[in-house]
Design a protein around this motif. Structure first.
Motif, PDB file in Angstrom:
ATOM      1  N   GLY A 100      43.018   4.845   3.932  1.00  0.00           N
ATOM      2  CA  GLY A 100      43.091   3.512   4.501  1.00  0.00           C
ATOM      3  C   GLY A 100      43.479   2.503   3.435  1.00  0.00           C
ATOM      4  N   GLN A 101      43.539   1.245   3.840  1.00  0.00           N
ATOM      5  CA  GLN A 101      43.980   0.192   2.914  1.00  0.00           C
ATOM      6  C   GLN A 101      42.835  -0.344   2.053  1.00  0.00           C
ATOM      7  N   GLY A 102      41.607  -0.015   2.416  1.00  0.00           N
ATOM      8  CA  GLY A 102      40.451  -0.442   1.646  1.00  0.00           C
ATOM      9  C   GLY A 102      39.827  -1.715   2.166  1.00  0.00           C
ATOM     10  N   THR A 103      38.537  -1.870   1.888  1.00  0.00           N
ATOM     11  CA  THR A 103      37.816  -3.093   2.229  1.00  0.00           C
ATOM     12  C   THR A 103      36.940  -3.474   1.037  1.00  0.00           C
ATOM     13  N   GLN A 104      36.962  -4.750   0.684  1.00  0.00           N
ATOM     14  CA  GLN A 104      36.261  -5.214  -0.511  1.00  0.00           C
ATOM     15  C   GLN A 104      34.780  -5.403  -0.228  1.00  0.00           C
ATOM     16  N   VAL A 105      33.971  -4.854  -1.102  1.00  0.00           N
ATOM     17  CA  VAL A 105      32.521  -5.077  -1.081  1.00  0.00           C
ATOM     18  C   VAL A 105      32.141  -5.743  -2.387  1.00  0.00           C
ATOM     19  N   THR A 106      31.498  -6.885  -2.291  1.00  0.00           N
ATOM     20  CA  THR A 106      31.049  -7.619  -3.470  1.00  0.00           C
ATOM     21  C   THR A 106      29.561  -7.856  -3.351  1.00  0.00           C
ATOM     22  N   VAL A 107      28.837  -7.392  -4.350  1.00  0.00           N
ATOM     23  CA  VAL A 107      27.383  -7.563  -4.385  1.00  0.00           C
ATOM     24  C   VAL A 107      27.061  -8.523  -5.516  1.00  0.00           C
ATOM     25  N   SER A 108      26.586  -9.693  -5.151  1.00  0.00           N
ATOM     26  CA  SER A 108      26.357 -10.729  -6.152  1.00  0.00           C
ATOM     27  C   SER A 108      25.345 -11.736  -5.618  1.00  0.00           C
ATOM     28  N   SER A 109      24.567 -12.281  -6.538  1.00  0.00           N
ATOM     29  CA  SER A 109      23.633 -13.341  -6.161  1.00  0.00           C
ATOM     30  C   SER A 109      24.287 -14.704  -6.304  1.00  0.00           C
TER      31      SER A 109
END
Length: 123
Positions: free
Chosen positions: A114-123
């Motif tokens: 697939g084209q990918g999906t961004q996951v960002t884990v940040s406070s």
């Protein structure tokens, strides 16, 4: 040939949860080994979890064990990745992939991405 589209990524606080989806079209995923991989900036693509044809044929990366859960519904032609207790180091683009042989930990064994999906884990 199957086509894959990921969704469900986003920005989440540490210890939060996200559920990624991978919707397939073109062919049923029932004949494919399926996997989730991720890639952080400047890093190689990393194995997360893979699912063979059998629901019991699942393998997780150590980083995902106990926090992530893969599931698939061949009738809906969809695969999911439930991610709990997310950490900043989980930040990456997440990709689903299909293998027309077997599901493995090696991204080179997967022919369709697939084209990918961004996951960002940040406070």
């Amino acid at each position: 040939q199957v086509q894959l589209v990921e969704s469900g990524g986003g920005l989440v606080h540490p210890m939060g949860s996200l559920r990624l989806s991978c919707e397939a079209s073109g062919r049923t995923i029932s004949s494919y080994g399926m996997g989730w991989f991720r890639q952080a900036p400047g890093s190689a693509r990393e194995f997360v979890v893979a699912s063979g044809w059998s629901a019991k044929d699942i393998m997780y990366a150590d980083s995902a064990k106990g926090r992530f859960t893969i599931s698939r519904d061949n009738a809906k032609n969809t695969m999911w990745l439930q991610m709990n207790s997310l950490k900043p180091e989980d930040t990456a683009v997440y990709y689903c992939a299909a293998s027309n042989t077997i599901a493995t930990r090696d991204p080179q064994d997967y022919q369709i991405w697939g084209q990918g999906t961004q996951v960002t884990v940040s406070s």
